[in-house]
Design a protein around this motif. Structure first.
Motif: not given
Length: 336
Positions: A12, A145, A139-141, A137, A277, A299, A279
């Motif tokens: 990333v 998700k 989330p990163t966690d 939005s 979005n 990303e 993974p």
């Protein structure tokens, strides 16, 4: 075909007046200024053949990025900056066209690129579907998700960026004062539509040293070249010859923290919903090596610039293009 659980690598000077510039310096400065303008007239100018290399930015770079993208030598995210992905794409394009593989664009390379005479930038009217959302939005966690119903786009600008293979920042730069979230808005976008479909590939070559995937036909001719993130010191790329087992579009992701050396110890297994979005992005191409595959990414700006947990990550649009060019049984060679 229906694939089994998708378990993959995730990633990333203040005091002196400067001397008056010479005529040559003034000319050079004017040339530099002209290449940084991003108007459609500047980017679409077929006479824009300034050398493009390290530290280049502006109109000439955008034009080259779009032409490379359409030629299937992907520079990754179109972003008006010359970076490592673009350099590798240029070198691959040059090799494929019998040119000196310098990784910089010179007059012979421009001549080859300009055989594609379609405009590099074009006008686009934003559709209702482009701004329908829902936009959330992300989330990163991973456990957070898993609580969402889908992992869609976070904004209309992100959605349009993926559609036109461009950074949202570039879209805003091309469209000052425009509302990227309003249906019917007329905007300027990279013209990334290729005139011909990507032919079927006989072989997929993943090259760790080049951080790239190359598709070749049965004669060894290069059909496409995509930047990729592939492996790390913790999760090395599984070198060898494998087979493509199947393709899943818009896959869910089955997260097992035991498979990741850097996972949060408080995490448990979780089902991560589908979406751009997610993974693994919009497509998963399963390999005969258990738990490994080629897939998209949420990303695009990080492709080729970060490591992975062993699998091979592409931008979502390059992964989607690759998925259309391969089928079950195609050989995938993973090499250093």
């Amino acid at each position: 075909m229906k694939l089994k659980e998708l378990i993959i690598a995730l990633a990333v000077s203040a005091f002196f007046m400067p001397p008056a510039p010479s005529d040559a310096a003034s000319k050079s400065r004017r040339a530099s200024t002209s290449t940084t303008r991003l108007s459609p007239d500047a980017v679409n100018d077929t006479k824009l053949t300034a050398a493009v290399g390290r530290r280049s930015r502006g109109a000439a770079v955008v034009r080259a990025q779009v032409l490379l993208d359409r030629a299937r030598f992907s520079p990754g995210e179109i972003d008006t900056a010359f970076g490592s992905n673009m350099q590798k794409a240029i070198a691959a394009f040059q090799r494929s066209n019998g040119l000196n593989a310098s990784g910089s664009i010179d007059e012979p390379t421009w001549a080859a690129l300009n055989r594609d005479s379609a405009p590099a930038l074009t006008q686009y009217s934003i559709l209702d579907a482009d701004v329908a959302g829902p936009f959330v939005s992300i989330p990163t966690d991973m456990m957070e998700k898993s609580k969402l119903s889908a992992l869609g786009f976070a904004s209309p600008a992100e959605a349009l960026g993926e559609k036109f293979h461009a950074s949202p920042k570039l879209l805003r730069q091309l469209n000052p004062g425009k509302d990227l979230g309003r249906a019917g808005e007329e905007i300027i976008v990279p013209n990334v539509e290729s005139s011909a479909a990507l032919p079927k590939a006989a072989k997929v070559i993943v090259d760790k040293s080049d951080s790239a995937i190359t598709l070749v036909d049965s004669s060894g001719k290069t059909l496409a070249h995509f930047p990729a993130s592939a492996g790390s010191k913790h999760d090395p790329l599984p070198l060898g010859t494998w087979k493509i087992q199947g393709i899943a579009k818009n896959p869910v992701f089955y997260y097992n923290p035991k498979l990741f050396w850097d996972a949060n110890p408080s995490h448990g297994k979780a089902k991560i919903p589908a979406g751009p979005n997610n993974p693994v992005g919009v497509v998963w191409i399963d390999l005969s090596k258990a738990h490994y595959g080629i897939h998209g990414s949420p990303e695009p700006s990080m492709i080729g610039k970060t490591q992975s947990h062993g699998c091979i990550r592409l931008t979502n649009w390059d992964a989607a293009a690759l998925a259309l060019a391969v089928s079950r049984g195609v050989t995938a060679i993973l090499q250093e």
